[in-house]
Design an enzyme around this catalytic site. Structure first.
Site, PDB file in Angstrom:
ATOM      1  N   GLU A  99      -8.466  12.109   5.873  1.00 29.18           N
ATOM      2  CA  GLU A  99      -7.896  12.377   7.200  1.00 29.18           C
ATOM      3  C   GLU A  99      -7.331  13.795   7.254  1.00 29.18           C
ATOM      4  OE1 GLU A  99      -5.483   8.825   7.334  1.00 29.18           O
ATOM      5  OE2 GLU A  99      -7.341   7.667   7.370  1.00 29.18           O
TER       6      GLU A  99
ATOM      7  N   GLU B  62     -12.492   7.411  -2.198  1.00 27.18           N
ATOM      8  CA  GLU B  62     -12.411   6.694  -0.925  1.00 27.18           C
ATOM      9  C   GLU B  62     -13.611   7.061  -0.057  1.00 27.18           C
ATOM     10  OE1 GLU B  62      -8.051   5.569   0.062  1.00 27.18           O
ATOM     11  OE2 GLU B  62      -8.382   7.584   0.805  1.00 27.18           O
TER      12      GLU B  62
HETATM   13  P1  13P Z   1      -7.606   1.243   4.596  1.00 26.05           P
HETATM   14  O1  13P Z   1      -7.149   0.455   3.389  1.00 26.05           O
HETATM   15  O2  13P Z   1      -6.866   0.946   5.830  1.00 26.05           O
HETATM   16  O3  13P Z   1      -9.104   1.170   4.733  1.00 26.05           O
HETATM   17  O4  13P Z   1      -7.272   2.800   4.276  1.00 26.05           O
HETATM   18  C1  13P Z   1      -7.669   3.350   3.065  1.00 26.05           C
HETATM   19  C2  13P Z   1      -7.036   4.685   2.914  1.00 26.05           C
HETATM   20  O5  13P Z   1      -7.351   5.604   3.608  1.00 26.05           O
HETATM   21  C3  13P Z   1      -5.980   4.797   1.910  1.00 26.05           C
HETATM   22  O6  13P Z   1      -5.661   6.132   1.670  1.00 26.05           O
END
Ligand code: 13P
Length: 251
Positions: free
Chosen positions: A97, A167
């Protein structure tokens, strides 16, 4: 033997009261020395009060970001030493993000890691690919490029304080969690890369976490994989019982 590490990334969620209630709930459900480590990453204003409460049950607190400079005219920014002075001992760097919404480059992330280490913070470095990259069959190439630039000037000694979180962006907040075997393939690639860049010892010791739609009921599948040492959890970490469920799944 690497201990599993379960991290709560609250992103821009939870007021101070919500955060305090979360820890009170964990205390009341008898959070008592599980077989894994846990760290909570709340928004900046919650760090100081929650670090005091977290210390009571042995959960350290971290920041979700920092500025690469030590101090100065950077309105709205927070430095490594400020985080540490408020009780943070960890920081997340390079979350997708931050990379996508705030335009953080691999080179900037490299500077932020150096700043975090200078401030004696433990780092969670996030890497991971977009869906198009996966569909083009270029995931390993993409992740390798992130790691190579992000960790360019990092020494083997520095790696003691660095954890890597893989991720895949298509799995974040979508409910489309990666299959444990697919995540394992990339995470084993990351471990091999660490061995080539540093040495076998560093590759063996460095924890690599999976992140992306982790829930209490899918965590044990990840924990069973040889190269997955825990999780970086978003949505399912906001509720104390759900977070505890994920911790219990690896204990
Ligand atoms: P979620 O577990 O909501 O998919 O988010 C993962 C994340 O971005 C953790 O940094």
């Amino acid at each position: 033997m690497r201990r599993q590490l379960i991290c709560a990334n609250w992103k821009m969620n939870h007021s101070l009261q919500d955060g305090m209630d979360f820890f009170l709930k964990l205390e009341s459900i008898d959070y008592n020395n599980p077989q894994s480590d846990a760290v909570v990453f709340p928004a900046f204003p919650l760090i100081q009060p929650l670090s005091t409460i977290g210390a009571k049950i042995g959960i350290p607190i971290g920041g979700q970001n920092l500025n690469e400079n030590e101090s100065g005219a950077y309105t709205g920014e927070v430095s490594a030493s400020m985080l540490a002075s408020c009780g943070a001992s960890w920081v997340i760097i390079g979350h997708s993000e931050r990379r996508d919404i705030f335009g953080e480059s691999n080179e900037l992330i490299a500077k932020k890691i150096i700043a975090a280490l200078s401030g004696n913070l433990n780092v969670i470095l996030c890497v991971g690919e977009h869906l198009e990259t996966r569909e083009d069959g270029k995931t390993t190439e993409f992740v390798q490029n992130q790691l190579a630039i992000n960790l360019d000037s990092i020494s083997p000694d520095d790696m003691e304080k660095i954890t890597i979180a893989y991720e895949p962006i298509w799995a974040i907040g979508t409910g489309l969690a990666s299959k444990p075997e697919d995540a394992e393939e990339i995470m084993s690639f990351i471990r091999n890369w660490l061995e080539e860049k540093f040495n076998t010892d560093i590759a063996d010791k460095t924890r690599i976490l999976y992140g992306g739609s982790v829930k209490p009921d899918n965590m044990s599948g990840y924990a069973a994989m040889k190269n997955i040492d825990g999780a970086l959890v978003g949505g399912a970490s906001l509720d104390a019982e759900s977070f505890w469920g994920i911790i219990k799944a690896v204990s």
